[in-house]
Write a protein that holds these residues in place. Structure first.
Motif: not given
Length: 304
Positions: A146-149, A166-172, A205-207, A221-227
């Motif tokens: 999962r990717l956040l942009i 296209t690479a199969g990544v789930e984008v928000t 979260g947990g991107f 955005a940083l707090p939304l990224v997983r450890d």
């Protein structure tokens, strides 16, 4: 020759210029007759000294464009006079950029333009395309991650969405409501309204990673990224790492092989861009529009 750029060192105002033609190409260089040149927020950095690309004022701005090869320097192979090529160039070997009728570039940084690709489309591609490719390459995401942009509605963000999906990544992506349908067509699984101050609470979260394409959004955005995840900023504001997150800034670099793949994908309809062509004489106004964010997701392109 006609040009648009800066008249003297230390003068930030963008103006129309009449410049001498570039010198003959030296070893490993080609002279290009410019057909179209891209405009981006990075061009502000050129005329304020924030990005040193070797401008020697009076000089044209612009670090990307497309055109026909007019002359070839020694030791250049695989390129002929008359070939249409596209390039991102920094630093600029001739001390002047693409917002002109001619520009001197490094031959190894040029990519051939497919016959099916119009010059305006090709000129819109280099910086945003290379930025998107190099960002995703640095993140190394795989299918199902999962990717956040942030600022997915901008030209760079929209292209990154397409490549990631296209690479199969789930984008928000964050964007204005007016861009939501367009970004879903680009492959975004979710589009959230960045005007809503509570948007971080409205996404799961947990991107695995976040791409920062809007200044000031990295700390949100940083707090939304997983450890142990990753954050890559395109706006030079990557925050300090925490929770094992890799936090970096990315600066685009010329890469002819990547640009060739991008141009081929665009020509075959695998990628889509929305360029807006303007005459070179509107260069100052075009830069003002880009700086103010008044492009509605379109990439502005100047035509001499």
């Amino acid at each position: 020759m006609k040009a648009c750029g800066v008249s003297a060192t230390g003068v930030a105002e963008t103006v129309l210029l009449s410049l001498p033609e570039p010198p003959p190409p030296g070893p490993g260089q080609v002279l290009i007759e410019v057909e179209a040149a891209g405009v981006g927020p990075w061009d502000q950095l050129l005329n304020t000294g924030g990005w040193d690309v070797g401008l020697r004022p009076p000089a044209a701005l612009g670090v990307e464009g497309v055109g026909r090869v007019r002359a070839i320097g020694p030791d250049v192979q695989g390129i002929s006079v008359g070939d249409r090529v596209v390039a991102h160039e920094a630093p600029l070997p001739g001390g002047s950029g693409f917002w002109a009728e001619q520009v001197l570039v490094t031959a190894a940084h040029t990519a051939p333009v497919p016959t099916a690709l119009e010059p305006v489309e090709a000129a819109a591609l280099p910086v945003i395309g290379l930025t998107a490719v190099q960002t995703l390459e640095a993140l190394g995401l795989t299918t199902g991650q999962r990717l956040l942009i942030t600022n997915g509605g901008g030209s760079t963000g929209a292209l990154a969405i397409q490549l990631a999906a296209t690479a199969g990544v789930e984008v928000t992506a964050t964007a204005s409501p007016s861009a939501a349908e367009r970004l879903r067509e680009c492959g975004a699984a979710e589009v959230v309204d960045y005007h809503d101050p509570a948007w971080p609470n409205r996404v799961q979260g947990g991107f695995d990673a976040a791409v920062i394409a809007a200044p000031g959004t990295a700390v949100i955005a940083l707090p939304l990224v997983r450890d142990g995840g990753q954050l890559c900023s395109l706006t030079s504001d990557a925050p300090a790492s925490e929770r094992g997150i890799t936090s970096t800034n990315l600066y685009v670099r010329p890469d002819a092989a990547q640009l060739t793949q991008l141009a081929t994908g665009l020509a075959h309809g695998l990628l889509r861009l929305t360029p807006e062509a303007l005459p070179l004489t509107e260069g100052p106004a075009a830069l003002d529009r880009v700086a103010a964010g008044r492009t509605a997701g379109r990439k502005l392109v100047l035509v001499p």
